[in-house]
Motif scaffolding. Sequence first.
Motif, PDB file in Angstrom:
ATOM      1  N   ARG A 102       2.611   1.598  -3.417  1.00 38.17           N
ATOM      2  CA  ARG A 102       1.671   2.071  -4.435  1.00 38.17           C
ATOM      3  C   ARG A 102       1.458   3.575  -4.332  1.00 38.17           C
ATOM      4  N   TYR A 139      -4.346  -4.570  -6.577  1.00 39.76           N
ATOM      5  CA  TYR A 139      -3.706  -3.475  -7.319  1.00 39.76           C
ATOM      6  C   TYR A 139      -3.428  -3.870  -8.766  1.00 39.76           C
ATOM      7  N   GLU A 140      -2.996  -2.896  -9.557  1.00 38.86           N
ATOM      8  CA  GLU A 140      -2.769  -3.054 -10.992  1.00 38.86           C
ATOM      9  C   GLU A 140      -1.728  -4.138 -11.280  1.00 38.86           C
ATOM     10  N   SER A 169       0.831  -1.218   0.000  1.00 40.65           N
ATOM     11  CA  SER A 169       0.000   0.000   0.000  1.00 40.65           C
ATOM     12  C   SER A 169       0.861   1.262   0.000  1.00 40.65           C
ATOM     13  N   TRP A 211       0.863  -7.577  -3.340  1.00 42.19           N
ATOM     14  CA  TRP A 211       0.333  -6.562  -4.257  1.00 42.19           C
ATOM     15  C   TRP A 211      -0.974  -7.049  -4.884  1.00 42.19           C
TER      16      TRP A 211
END
Length: 132
Positions: free
Chosen positions: A24, A111-112, A21, A106
Amino acid sequence: MQVVEQYTTPYYKHILSLPPSSIRKLWKLNKITLVDVRTPEEYEDHHIPGSILMPLDYLDTLSKFLPDTDVAVICEHGNRALYATYGMPHIYKKRAIHMQYGMVGWMAMGYEVASGIDENGKKWMRLLDSVE
């Protein structure tokens, strides 16, 4: 209960360990460069968009090509990234950040993720050719 959001060692002040987090947030603010130290096959399967592949086996050789910014080091579970930051502190020009939990953490956060070999996944081979 106390929550530890970052960890640093007194021996290497320029190295941190942060959760996905925090990585990111820094990435979205363009404050860090993401360096993926996994194998090309792992990178091709899934990676963070915009991350630069530099396989761990070649990281020491390619370290002179690392950008002059803070670098977040990424692997699958966090173990290779831990070695690449704390075990190789001499290769980083600025602050090195070990991403805790790796790509597994992740992806668990939703997330991406991209797949396939992109330009950043091929760059390390060209850099390696220029060293030799």
